[in-house]
Design a protein around this motif. Structure first.
Motif, PDB file in Angstrom:
ATOM      1  N   ALA A   1     105.687   2.556 -18.603  1.00  0.00           N
ATOM      2  CA  ALA A   1     104.416   2.325 -18.971  1.00  0.00           C
ATOM      3  C   ALA A   1     103.426   1.903 -17.721  1.00  0.00           C
ATOM      4  CB  ALA A   1     103.969   1.294 -20.032  1.00  0.00           C
ATOM      5  N   TYR A   2     103.969   0.998 -16.907  1.00  0.00           N
ATOM      6  CA  TYR A   2     102.965   0.823 -15.853  1.00  0.00           C
ATOM      7  C   TYR A   2     102.680   2.029 -14.958  1.00  0.00           C
ATOM      8  CZ  TYR A   2     101.449  -1.493 -11.249  1.00  0.00           C
ATOM      9  OH  TYR A   2     100.698  -2.006 -10.432  1.00  0.00           O
ATOM     10  N   ASN A   3     104.166   2.646 -14.634  1.00  0.00           N
ATOM     11  CA  ASN A   3     104.142   4.049 -13.474  1.00  0.00           C
ATOM     12  C   ASN A   3     103.122   5.017 -14.185  1.00  0.00           C
ATOM     13  OD1 ASN A   3     106.292   2.336 -12.955  1.00  0.00           O
ATOM     14  ND2 ASN A   3     106.951   4.052 -11.624  1.00  0.00           N
ATOM     15  N   THR A   4     103.440   5.006 -15.547  1.00  0.00           N
ATOM     16  CA  THR A   4     102.630   6.211 -16.135  1.00  0.00           C
ATOM     17  C   THR A   4     101.109   6.070 -16.236  1.00  0.00           C
ATOM     18  OG1 THR A   4     104.589   6.639 -17.922  1.00  0.00           O
ATOM     19  CG2 THR A   4     102.248   7.419 -18.303  1.00  0.00           C
ATOM     20  N   SER A   5     100.754   4.609 -16.562  1.00  0.00           N
ATOM     21  CA  SER A   5      99.306   4.146 -16.468  1.00  0.00           C
ATOM     22  C   SER A   5      98.889   4.496 -15.062  1.00  0.00           C
ATOM     23  CB  SER A   5      99.290   2.760 -16.956  1.00  0.00           C
ATOM     24  OG  SER A   5      99.850   1.875 -15.995  1.00  0.00           O
ATOM     25  N   LYS A   6      99.668   3.954 -14.151  1.00  0.00           N
ATOM     26  CA  LYS A   6      98.890   4.127 -12.654  1.00  0.00           C
ATOM     27  C   LYS A   6      98.622   5.686 -12.108  1.00  0.00           C
ATOM     28  CE  LYS A   6      97.978  -0.266 -12.230  1.00  0.00           C
ATOM     29  NZ  LYS A   6      96.564  -0.548 -12.056  1.00  0.00           N
ATOM     30  N   ALA A   7      99.663   6.473 -12.623  1.00  0.00           N
ATOM     31  CA  ALA A   7      99.485   7.931 -12.342  1.00  0.00           C
ATOM     32  C   ALA A   7      98.165   8.162 -13.050  1.00  0.00           C
ATOM     33  CB  ALA A   7     100.505   8.784 -13.125  1.00  0.00           C
TER      34      ALA A   7
ATOM     35  N   VAL B   1     100.184  -2.363 -21.754  1.00  0.00           N
ATOM     36  CA  VAL B   1      99.924  -1.783 -20.497  1.00  0.00           C
ATOM     37  C   VAL B   1      98.586  -0.578 -20.619  1.00  0.00           C
ATOM     38  CG1 VAL B   1     100.933  -0.672 -18.456  1.00  0.00           C
ATOM     39  CG2 VAL B   1     102.214  -2.433 -19.876  1.00  0.00           C
ATOM     40  N   MET B   2      98.760   0.348 -21.523  1.00  0.00           N
ATOM     41  CA  MET B   2      97.871   1.217 -21.556  1.00  0.00           C
ATOM     42  C   MET B   2      96.452   0.917 -22.075  1.00  0.00           C
ATOM     43  SD  MET B   2      99.222   4.128 -20.717  1.00  0.00           S
ATOM     44  CE  MET B   2     100.971   4.512 -20.504  1.00  0.00           C
TER      45      MET B   2
ATOM     46  N   SER C   1      86.274 -12.711 -20.035  1.00  0.00           N
ATOM     47  CA  SER C   1      86.284 -11.307 -20.959  1.00  0.00           C
ATOM     48  C   SER C   1      87.846 -11.025 -20.969  1.00  0.00           C
ATOM     49  CB  SER C   1      85.683 -10.254 -20.295  1.00  0.00           C
ATOM     50  OG  SER C   1      85.182  -9.094 -20.984  1.00  0.00           O
ATOM     51  N   ASP C   2      88.069 -10.414 -22.051  1.00  0.00           N
ATOM     52  CA  ASP C   2      89.610  -9.846 -22.441  1.00  0.00           C
ATOM     53  C   ASP C   2      89.444  -8.370 -22.612  1.00  0.00           C
ATOM     54  OD1 ASP C   2      92.088  -9.393 -22.903  1.00  0.00           O
ATOM     55  OD2 ASP C   2      92.205 -10.662 -24.827  1.00  0.00           O
ATOM     56  N   LEU C   3      89.724  -7.719 -21.498  1.00  0.00           N
ATOM     57  CA  LEU C   3      89.520  -6.352 -21.506  1.00  0.00           C
ATOM     58  C   LEU C   3      90.369  -5.478 -22.348  1.00  0.00           C
ATOM     59  CD1 LEU C   3      87.787  -5.430 -18.245  1.00  0.00           C
ATOM     60  CD2 LEU C   3      86.966  -5.625 -20.204  1.00  0.00           C
ATOM     61  N   GLN C   4      91.711  -6.155 -22.754  1.00  0.00           N
ATOM     62  CA  GLN C   4      92.662  -5.643 -23.776  1.00  0.00           C
ATOM     63  C   GLN C   4      91.860  -5.330 -24.713  1.00  0.00           C
ATOM     64  OE1 GLN C   4      95.851  -5.134 -23.674  1.00  0.00           O
ATOM     65  NE2 GLN C   4      96.629  -6.226 -22.171  1.00  0.00           N
ATOM     66  N   ARG C   5      90.775  -5.872 -25.367  1.00  0.00           N
ATOM     67  CA  ARG C   5      90.017  -5.465 -26.463  1.00  0.00           C
ATOM     68  C   ARG C   5      88.808  -4.569 -26.112  1.00  0.00           C
ATOM     69  NH1 ARG C   5      87.301  -9.975 -26.740  1.00  0.00           N
ATOM     70  NH2 ARG C   5      86.381  -9.553 -28.729  1.00  0.00           N
TER      71      ARG C   5
ATOM     72  N   TRP D   1     105.159  -4.490 -17.689  1.00  0.00           N
ATOM     73  CA  TRP D   1     105.979  -4.890 -18.585  1.00  0.00           C
ATOM     74  C   TRP D   1     107.191  -4.368 -18.043  1.00  0.00           C
ATOM     75  CZ3 TRP D   1     104.827  -7.403 -23.715  1.00  0.00           C
ATOM     76  CH2 TRP D   1     105.775  -7.750 -24.445  1.00  0.00           C
ATOM     77  N   GLY D   2     108.651  -4.911 -18.079  1.00  0.00           N
ATOM     78  CA  GLY D   2     109.720  -4.150 -17.806  1.00  0.00           C
ATOM     79  C   GLY D   2     110.664  -4.096 -18.664  1.00  0.00           C
TER      80      GLY D   2
END
Length: 257
Positions: A163-169, A115-116, A67-71, A100-101
């Protein structure tokens, strides 16, 4: 109830996203060793097959679903297939993630959305589907969101991963908000915040700065192949039945300095 019995998970079904390698596979192994039928999902069939072979060699009952949960449209079929194969979902581990850096001023739109989509949208859509179709009607369930200590800080050293830091918060507060809503259904929602573990996602950074990371971690070590096992079993079991909306930082102390 005896303490040992509180941690037993026999007869339960655990769905682990991103379960084919790294932290996801480590947690699948832990839940399987405690008696769960584990369902692991990821994008690549070959990696899933290899992971399932490792789990079955340990005597763990394992099912794989590509499964590709990006979708967003992949969520309902994933739950359909899991329920068809196992009849129930007792534990959901939202582990799949992306990073992503890039400097914030040059951060690509596609990177932000990637990322989101995986780190924020997929856990919500999947929890909503699993809750509505299984946990809420049965009035029981455990949801474990894998956040990160990156969600506790503005940055981690030289990482440019806004984006990673924001998403994990967001994952941490999603955990709190969902726990507040679904407590009335006897559904526990908690999060794990790992620190630095060697993985495909962290490999590039650790190749460059691994010793620096270790030097700034109070326990002077990275996480290893066993360090999330106890935390995920605790949060999946009756041992944590009076705990919801919380996070556990499993990071060698990195988040306190």
């Amino acid at each position: 109830m005896r303490v040992r019995e509180m941690f037993e998970l026999g007869g339960q079904v655990a769905l682990i996203t991103g379960g084919s390698r790294g932290l996801g596979l480590q947690m699948a192994q832990a839940l399987g060793e405690m008696g769960c039928h584990v369902v692991i999902t990821a994008r690549k069939a070959d990696e899933l097959a290899e992971a399932a072979g490792q789990l079955r060699a340990l005597g763990i009952k394992a099912t794989t679903i590509v499964s590709d949960l990006q979708r967003a449209e992949a969520v309902k079929p994933l739950v359909d297939e899991t329920l068809a194969a196992c009849g129930q979902i007792d534990i959901l581990v939202n582990n799949a993630g992306a990073t992503w850096g890039a400097p914030a001023e040059d951060y690509p739109d596609e990177a932000w959305h990637k990322v989101m989509n995986l780190n924020v949208n997929a856990p919500f859509f999947l929890a909503r589907e699993v809750g509505k179709r299984g946990m809420i009607p049965r009035r029981r369930g455990k949801i474990i969101n894998v956040a990160s200590i990156a969600g506790l800080k503005g940055s981690l050293g030289p990482m440019q991963t806004i984006a990673y830091n924001t998403s994990k918060a967001a994952a941490i507060h999603f955990t709190r908000a969902l726990a507040a809503e679904w407590g009335k259904y006897d559904i526990n929602v908690n999060a794990i915040c790992p620190g630095f573990f060697p993985s495909k996602m962290s490999a590039g950074l650790l190749d460059k700065l691994g010793q620096v990371v270790i030097d700034y971690t109070p326990l002077r070590r990275l996480g290893d192949d066993d360090d999330l096992k106890g935390a995920v079993v605790f949060l999946a079991s009756q041992a944590s039945r009076h705990m919801t909306g919380q996070y556990l930082a499993v990071d060698g102390g990195a988040s306190i300095v």
